[in-house]
Design a protein around this motif. Structure first.
Motif, short mmCIF file in Angstrom:
data_model
loop_
_atom_site.label_atom_id
_atom_site.label_comp_id
_atom_site.label_asym_id
_atom_site.label_seq_id
_atom_site.Cartn_x
_atom_site.Cartn_y
_atom_site.Cartn_z
N ILE A 98 -51.53 -46.45 120.66
CA ILE A 98 -52.88 -46.66 121.18
C ILE A 98 -53.53 -45.32 121.47
O ILE A 98 -53.00 -44.52 122.23
CB ILE A 98 -52.87 -47.55 122.43
N ILE A 99 -54.68 -45.10 120.86
CA ILE A 99 -55.46 -43.87 121.06
C ILE A 99 -56.50 -44.08 122.16
O ILE A 99 -56.76 -43.20 122.96
CB ILE A 99 -56.17 -43.46 119.75
N TRP A 100 -57.07 -45.29 122.21
CA TRP A 100 -58.08 -45.65 123.22
C TRP A 100 -57.80 -47.09 123.62
O TRP A 100 -57.96 -48.00 122.83
CB TRP A 100 -59.47 -45.49 122.63
N GLU A 101 -57.40 -47.27 124.84
CA GLU A 101 -56.99 -48.59 125.32
C GLU A 101 -58.17 -49.37 125.90
O GLU A 101 -58.99 -48.82 126.63
CB GLU A 101 -55.90 -48.45 126.38
N ASN A 102 -58.24 -50.65 125.56
CA ASN A 102 -59.18 -51.59 126.17
C ASN A 102 -60.63 -51.09 126.12
O ASN A 102 -61.29 -50.96 127.16
CB ASN A 102 -58.74 -51.90 127.60
#
Length: 122
Positions: A98-102
């Motif tokens: 995950i590079i950018w979560e949520n």
């Protein structure tokens, strides 16, 4: 209002007709239930998987490909890409990380689609 769609859920590519009676969408032409679900989604809340590349620091490769892990609302894709192109990742990065979560509290993540190792100087 009447709209024509081609279902992309399976290889049959059913030609769908959607008619709005002011309250509901009536879908016809689908050969399976998935066609109706696809048409309703496309007419009321179209979504797409978004792909991009962002810079990757400390790696031999200058960029890393990323994508959303679920379809993202189509009307918000331009805003997502504007913010995503200002980001970068730092090696090491593993496929699926995950590079950018949520993103925007949507439950949708931006994930790496390739791995990147740390550049070894020397």
């Amino acid at each position: 209002m009447k709209k024509e769609l081609i279902c992309i859920v399976c290889p049959r590519s059913c030609h769908l007709t959607a008619e709005h009676d002011g309250e509901n969408w009536n879908i016809s032409g689908n050969m399976c239930p998935r066609g109706k679900v696809y048409a309703l989604q496309e007419l009321t809340d179209p979504r797409r998987v978004v792909t991009a590349v962002i810079p990757c620091r400390n790696s031999l490769q200058e960029v890393i490909p990323v994508r959303t892990d679920q379809p993202f609302p189509k009307k918000e894709i331009a805003s997502l890409l504007n913010r995503l192109y200002k980001m970068s990742a730092a090696a090491p990065v593993k496929t699926g990380e995950i590079i950018w979560e949520n993103v925007d509290n949507s439950g949708i993540n931006i994930i790496a689609t390739e791995s990147r190792d740390i550049r070894k100087d020397g």
